[in-house]
Design a protein around this motif. Structure first.
Motif, PDB file in Angstrom:
ATOM      1  N   LYS A 133      41.925 -25.965 -51.184  1.00  0.00           N
ATOM      2  CA  LYS A 133      40.616 -25.325 -51.027  1.00  0.00           C
ATOM      3  C   LYS A 133      40.031 -25.009 -52.402  1.00  0.00           C
ATOM      4  CE  LYS A 133      41.154 -23.432 -46.469  1.00  0.00           C
ATOM      5  NZ  LYS A 133      40.128 -24.046 -45.690  1.00  0.00           N
ATOM      6  N   VAL A 134      38.722 -25.092 -52.488  1.00  0.00           N
ATOM      7  CA  VAL A 134      38.008 -24.808 -53.736  1.00  0.00           C
ATOM      8  C   VAL A 134      38.370 -23.431 -54.268  1.00  0.00           C
ATOM      9  CG1 VAL A 134      35.695 -24.372 -54.670  1.00  0.00           C
ATOM     10  CG2 VAL A 134      36.122 -26.413 -53.288  1.00  0.00           C
ATOM     11  N   TYR A 142      41.197 -23.079 -56.810  1.00  0.00           N
ATOM     12  CA  TYR A 142      41.149 -23.790 -58.088  1.00  0.00           C
ATOM     13  C   TYR A 142      39.899 -23.507 -58.910  1.00  0.00           C
ATOM     14  CZ  TYR A 142      45.120 -26.189 -56.173  1.00  0.00           C
ATOM     15  OH  TYR A 142      46.355 -26.455 -55.638  1.00  0.00           O
ATOM     16  N   MET A 143      38.960 -22.789 -58.356  1.00  0.00           N
ATOM     17  CA  MET A 143      37.699 -22.525 -59.060  1.00  0.00           C
ATOM     18  C   MET A 143      37.892 -21.492 -60.167  1.00  0.00           C
ATOM     19  SD  MET A 143      35.604 -20.214 -56.331  1.00  0.00           S
ATOM     20  CE  MET A 143      35.921 -18.457 -56.151  1.00  0.00           C
ATOM     21  N   VAL A 189      28.838 -25.747 -53.795  1.00  0.00           N
ATOM     22  CA  VAL A 189      29.956 -25.908 -52.881  1.00  0.00           C
ATOM     23  C   VAL A 189      30.379 -24.525 -52.387  1.00  0.00           C
ATOM     24  CG1 VAL A 189      31.711 -25.868 -54.698  1.00  0.00           C
ATOM     25  CG2 VAL A 189      32.180 -27.083 -52.582  1.00  0.00           C
ATOM     26  N   SER A 248      35.565 -24.885 -49.006  1.00  0.00           N
ATOM     27  CA  SER A 248      35.502 -26.348 -48.909  1.00  0.00           C
ATOM     28  C   SER A 248      36.818 -26.970 -49.342  1.00  0.00           C
ATOM     29  CB  SER A 248      34.387 -26.891 -49.800  1.00  0.00           C
ATOM     30  OG  SER A 248      33.140 -26.462 -49.345  1.00  0.00           O
ATOM     31  N   ILE A 263      39.068 -29.593 -51.341  1.00  0.00           N
ATOM     32  CA  ILE A 263      39.030 -30.249 -52.656  1.00  0.00           C
ATOM     33  C   ILE A 263      38.828 -31.760 -52.525  1.00  0.00           C
ATOM     34  CG2 ILE A 263      40.497 -30.916 -54.617  1.00  0.00           C
ATOM     35  CD1 ILE A 263      39.525 -28.160 -55.105  1.00  0.00           C
ATOM     36  N   LEU A 297      35.254 -32.591 -51.913  1.00  0.00           N
ATOM     37  CA  LEU A 297      34.495 -32.413 -53.151  1.00  0.00           C
ATOM     38  C   LEU A 297      34.767 -33.566 -54.113  1.00  0.00           C
ATOM     39  CD1 LEU A 297      32.618 -30.810 -54.968  1.00  0.00           C
ATOM     40  CD2 LEU A 297      34.579 -29.396 -55.629  1.00  0.00           C
ATOM     41  N   VAL A 354      29.964 -22.351 -57.163  1.00  0.00           N
ATOM     42  CA  VAL A 354      30.553 -21.982 -55.876  1.00  0.00           C
ATOM     43  C   VAL A 354      29.791 -20.750 -55.418  1.00  0.00           C
ATOM     44  CG1 VAL A 354      32.650 -21.327 -54.653  1.00  0.00           C
ATOM     45  CG2 VAL A 354      32.791 -22.863 -56.629  1.00  0.00           C
ATOM     46  N   ILE A 395      33.423 -24.774 -60.111  1.00  0.00           N
ATOM     47  CA  ILE A 395      34.559 -25.706 -60.096  1.00  0.00           C
ATOM     48  C   ILE A 395      34.108 -26.983 -60.793  1.00  0.00           C
ATOM     49  CG2 ILE A 395      34.070 -26.615 -57.783  1.00  0.00           C
ATOM     50  CD1 ILE A 395      37.282 -26.568 -57.509  1.00  0.00           C
ATOM     51  N   ASP A 398      39.101 -29.178 -62.771  1.00  0.00           N
ATOM     52  CA  ASP A 398      39.748 -28.327 -61.766  1.00  0.00           C
ATOM     53  C   ASP A 398      40.175 -29.150 -60.549  1.00  0.00           C
ATOM     54  OD1 ASP A 398      39.204 -26.015 -63.334  1.00  0.00           O
ATOM     55  OD2 ASP A 398      37.229 -25.815 -62.383  1.00  0.00           O
ATOM     56  N   VAL A 399      39.308 -30.060 -60.122  1.00  0.00           N
ATOM     57  CA  VAL A 399      39.602 -30.909 -58.960  1.00  0.00           C
ATOM     58  C   VAL A 399      40.762 -31.850 -59.272  1.00  0.00           C
ATOM     59  CG1 VAL A 399      38.658 -32.702 -57.441  1.00  0.00           C
ATOM     60  CG2 VAL A 399      37.283 -30.680 -57.998  1.00  0.00           C
TER      61      VAL A 399
END
Length: 139
Positions: free
Chosen positions: A5-6, A9-10, A85, A89, A91, A94, A108, A119, A123-124
Motif C-alpha cells: 500500500k502507498v 512507502y510514502m 494517489v 492505493s 503500489i 501506481l 498523496v 510517493i 519509493d515504488v
C-alpha cells in the motif's frame, strides 16, 4: 508478505510549498532536501497545485533573462488537475500508471484533498523490490 500500500512507502513529511513563497525560497528547499518537486498547498494543507524543478528552472531563466526577481510559486506552479494517489492505493497499480510517463512524484491526499505525503518512483521501486525479495526468500 510485506504490504503493498502507498501509505507504507510514502514520504509523510515531504517538502511542500505555499503559493506566496518566492521561487528562490522554493529552490532553496528543493536543493536542501533533494526532492524534485512537491505539492503546493493552501493554509489548510489542501492541494492547489504542483511545483517541479522544471517549473523553477523556467522561472529562474526567465527572471535572469529579464534581470528581475520576484516570481512566486503561484506564478510558476502547475495549476491543472494534479495527478494524485490515495494512501490506501496499491503500489503495483501506481507502478503501472508510472510506466506511462506519468509524473515522477505523486501527492498523496486524503478525502478532504489535504496532502498527507508524497510517493516517488524510487519509493515504488523500493516497495516492489522488497516484495520480490520476500517472494524469493520463500521459494
Amino acid at each position: 508478505m510485506q504490504s503493498l500500500k502507498v501509505v507504507d512507502y510514502m514520504n509523510r513529511h515531504p517538502v511542500s510549498f505555499k503559493p506566496e513563497m518566492t521561487i528562490e525560497a522554493a529552490v532553496d528547499l528543493l536543493l536542501q532536501t533533494g526532492q524534485r518537486g512537491g505539492p503546493v498547498v493552501d493554509a489548510e494543507r489542501k492541494l492547489v497545485g504542483f511545483l517541479s524543478e522544471q517549473d523553477c528552472l523556467a522561472a529562474m531563466l526567465r527572471d535572469t533573462y529579464h534581470n528581475e526577481q520576484g516570481a512566486s510559486v503561484a506564478d510558476c506552479m502547475y495549476r491543472g488537475e494534479v495527478v494524485t494517489v490515495d494512501a490506501e492505493s496499491n503500489i503495483t497499480d501506481l507502478a503501472q500508471h508510472m510506466t506511462n510517463n506519468r509524473p515522477k512524484i505523486y501527492p498523496v491526499i486524503d478525502t478532504e484533498r489535504q496532502v498527507v505525503g508524497v510517493i516517488t518512483r524510487t519509493d515504488v521501486l523500493r516497495a516492489i523490490d522488497a516484495h520480490l525479495g520476500d517472494n524469493y526468500s520463500h521459494n
